[in-house]
Motif scaffolding. Structure first.
Motif, mmCIF file in Angstrom:
data_model
loop_
_atom_site.group_PDB
_atom_site.id
_atom_site.type_symbol
_atom_site.label_atom_id
_atom_site.label_comp_id
_atom_site.label_asym_id
_atom_site.label_seq_id
_atom_site.Cartn_x
_atom_site.Cartn_y
_atom_site.Cartn_z
ATOM 1 N N SER A 146 -7.797 -8.262 5.711
ATOM 2 C CA SER A 146 -7.660 -9.168 5.182
ATOM 3 C C SER A 146 -6.731 -8.514 4.097
ATOM 4 C CB SER A 146 -9.025 -9.455 4.501
ATOM 5 O OG SER A 146 -9.640 -7.805 3.913
ATOM 6 N N GLY A 147 -5.720 -7.424 4.382
ATOM 7 C CA GLY A 147 -5.162 -7.020 3.766
ATOM 8 C C GLY A 147 -3.207 -7.438 3.884
ATOM 9 N N GLY A 148 -3.012 -7.320 3.411
ATOM 10 C CA GLY A 148 -1.686 -7.407 3.548
ATOM 11 C C GLY A 148 -0.850 -6.947 4.783
ATOM 12 N N VAL A 149 -0.628 -6.726 5.476
ATOM 13 C CA VAL A 149 0.035 -6.315 6.609
ATOM 14 C C VAL A 149 -1.228 -6.991 7.597
ATOM 15 C CG1 VAL A 149 1.774 -4.740 6.364
ATOM 16 C CG2 VAL A 149 -0.953 -3.793 6.602
ATOM 17 N N GLY A 183 -14.448 -5.718 5.575
ATOM 18 C CA GLY A 183 -15.346 -5.224 4.801
ATOM 19 C C GLY A 183 -15.956 -6.013 4.035
ATOM 20 N N LYS A 201 -13.438 -12.020 2.281
ATOM 21 C CA LYS A 201 -12.213 -11.929 2.390
ATOM 22 C C LYS A 201 -11.785 -12.536 3.292
ATOM 23 C CE LYS A 201 -10.596 -7.958 0.457
ATOM 24 N NZ LYS A 201 -10.630 -6.456 -0.085
ATOM 25 N N TRP A 238 7.514 0.611 10.976
ATOM 26 C CA TRP A 238 9.067 -0.298 10.436
ATOM 27 C C TRP A 238 9.870 0.429 10.508
ATOM 28 C CZ3 TRP A 238 9.294 -3.677 6.234
ATOM 29 C CH2 TRP A 238 10.936 -4.390 6.409
ATOM 30 N N ARG A 284 -10.086 -2.480 -3.148
ATOM 31 C CA ARG A 284 -10.660 -3.481 -2.137
ATOM 32 C C ARG A 284 -10.304 -4.736 -2.990
ATOM 33 N NH1 ARG A 284 -13.753 -0.227 2.214
ATOM 34 N NH2 ARG A 284 -13.779 -2.222 3.422
ATOM 35 N N VAL A 313 2.852 2.898 15.227
ATOM 36 C CA VAL A 313 4.296 2.103 14.408
ATOM 37 C C VAL A 313 5.040 1.834 13.047
ATOM 38 C CG1 VAL A 313 4.698 -0.304 13.778
ATOM 39 C CG2 VAL A 313 2.923 0.235 14.948
ATOM 40 N N VAL A 349 -6.283 0.594 9.432
ATOM 41 C CA VAL A 349 -7.144 1.280 8.373
ATOM 42 C C VAL A 349 -7.615 2.896 8.644
ATOM 43 C CG1 VAL A 349 -9.980 0.787 8.003
ATOM 44 C CG2 VAL A 349 -8.852 -1.087 7.741
ATOM 45 N N THR A 391 6.562 -5.748 9.771
ATOM 46 C CA THR A 391 5.445 -4.523 9.794
ATOM 47 C C THR A 391 5.386 -5.505 11.299
ATOM 48 O OG1 THR A 391 5.398 -3.479 8.388
ATOM 49 C CG2 THR A 391 3.993 -2.924 9.656
ATOM 50 N N ILE A 429 -1.845 1.690 12.825
ATOM 51 C CA ILE A 429 -0.353 0.393 11.411
ATOM 52 C C ILE A 429 -0.411 1.896 10.388
ATOM 53 C CG2 ILE A 429 -0.036 -0.493 9.946
ATOM 54 C CD1 ILE A 429 0.797 -1.333 13.096
ATOM 55 N N PHE A 464 0.978 -1.340 -0.011
ATOM 56 C CA PHE A 464 0.255 0.028 -0.164
ATOM 57 C C PHE A 464 0.855 1.592 0.232
ATOM 58 C CE2 PHE A 464 -2.092 3.215 1.526
ATOM 59 C CZ PHE A 464 -4.177 2.749 0.826
ATOM 60 N N PHE A 487 -3.427 4.441 7.722
ATOM 61 C CA PHE A 487 -4.670 5.103 7.045
ATOM 62 C C PHE A 487 -6.031 4.654 5.481
ATOM 63 C CE2 PHE A 487 -1.816 7.420 9.008
ATOM 64 C CZ PHE A 487 -2.292 6.986 10.520
ATOM 65 N N ALA A 488 -6.143 3.192 5.608
ATOM 66 C CA ALA A 488 -5.827 2.223 4.259
ATOM 67 C C ALA A 488 -7.039 3.399 3.195
ATOM 68 C CB ALA A 488 -6.232 1.280 4.208
#
Ligand SMILES: NC(=O)c1ccc[n+]([C@@H]2O[C@H](COP(=O)([O-])OP(=O)(O)OC[C@H]3O[C@@H](n4cnc5c(N)ncnc54)[C@H](OP(=O)(O)O)[C@@H]3O)[C@@H](O)[C@H]2O)c1
Length: 325
Positions: free
Chosen positions: A149-152, A172, A176, A264, A314, A262, A216, A126, A237, A41, A239-240
């Protein structure tokens, strides 16, 4: 070599693929023939000049790759030409070749494909730093992951489970979230449900979550702070959602809870030793087959815009990866 270039800031459609000179290796670095490059992201933010790290134009985006070593600087002793490796640097990954510092180049776990290896470093680095150093997550505690459900997020689900926590994956999209269950989540919560905060409370015996991993932001963070346990830690972490929330300080007082930042990328230099220890454990777990990135799609370099948009729309689960073959 062929590379994706960011020549002007803007959306992924502005990126171009061009022939550029092969980067040169110094005494402390390694040249990798890239087979796969992970998309993260932050890459989507860097090309729009919306990230804290701002490389000068033109630059090749992409922080993490996997491939075969083509050349090694004379001061690098743990890697040799021909080794299958994964490498990390702040830019340069979306290309047929990338130079990385020797200290950021590691042998690839045999259990991984090139695509999986290219998807590994950022998300597990991360999430382990977040949960271990920043969140002090302990076995028996509960962990709520926003953006699971995302990468991190998916890496946080897997690691939380390995660390002995009860893991609640929040997102959401139920399809997923079902994949998060395959990666170890004990429970799932869809934050499109109006009562998702109450669901978290119910799943934690009325207490709320001990650690909240929030990738998020926005309204989700504000709601999450209302279902945190006494002494809980809210990990900031990312703010997707695109929205940086303003938090009510009284909520942290009422629960004696902490809001913990955080970063990383910066911790790699500021807390280098802790990160090296973390990666030893992460590589061990990856060799033992206990953690593995979920790669949902691969694209050739030329389709970099489609690949990045899958994340932004998404539609991705886990990781999206570029390949050079
Ligand atoms: N602090 C650090 O050191 C660090 C390191 C790496 C990444 N990050 C940050 O972490 C965040 C996630 O990165 P990533 O690579 O995991 O991204 P990703 O793979 O795209 O995952 C983001 C997740 O957030 C959710 N999401 C996206 N847009 C949303 C919206 N408008 N509303 C609600 N949920 C939304 C999506 O979940 P659903 O679609 O399933 O709901 C998606 O699974 C980014 O902000 C990134 O910059 C921070």
């Amino acid at each position: 070599m062929k590379a994706v270039l960011c020549k002007e800031y803007g959306p992924a459609e502005k990126l171009v693929v061009e022939e550029v000179p092969t980067p040169s290796v110094d005494a402390h670095s390694v040249l990798i023939d890239v087979k796969a490059a992970g998309i993260n992201f932050p890459d989507t933010l860097i090309i729009e000049n919306k990230y804290q790290f701002k490389p000068p134009l033109p630059f090749i985006p992409g922080t993490e790759v996997a491939g075969v070593v083509a050349a090694v600087g004379e001061k690098v002793s743990h890697i040799k030409v021909g080794d299958k490796v994964m490498g990390f640097a702040f830019v340069g990954g979306y290309a047929q070749q990338m130079v990385v510092p020797g200290a950021s180049c590691f042998p690839m776990p045999e259990t991984f494909s090139f695509a999986e290896a290219a998807a590994f470093t950022m998300i597990y680095g991360t999430s382990y730093y977040a949960l271990k150093q920043r969140g002090q997550l302990k076995a028996g505690e509960s962990l709520l992951v926003l953006g699971a459900s995302g990468g991190v997020g998916m890496a946080a689900v897997e690691l939380g489970k390995l660390m002995g926590a009860t893991v609640i994956a929040a997102g959401g999209n139920n399809e997923k979230l079902a994949i998060c269950k395959q990666h170890g989540a004990d429970h799932i919560v869809n934050y499109n449900d109006d009562d998702w905060k109450d669901q978290v409370k119910q799943l934690t015996g009325g207490n709320g979550a001990d650690v909240i991993y929030d990738a998020v932001g926005g309204e989700y963070t504000k709601t999450a702070l209302r279902c945190i346990n006494w002494g809980g830690r809210l990990l900031i972490i990312g703010f997707a959602s695109g929205d940086i929330p303003q938090l009510a300080a009284n909520l942290t007082l009422l629960k004696s809870s902490s809001v913990v930042g955080v970063f990383w990328g910066a911790s790699l230099t500021k807390e280098a030793e802790a990160n090296q220890e973390n990666f030893k454990e992460l590589f061990k777990w990856s060799m033992e087959g206990k953690i593995k990135p979920h790669v949902c799609a691969t694209y050739p370099l030329e389709q970099v815009a489609d690949a990045m948009n899958l994340l932004l729309q998404r539609k991705a689960v886990g990781k999206v990866v570029l390949t050079t073959d």
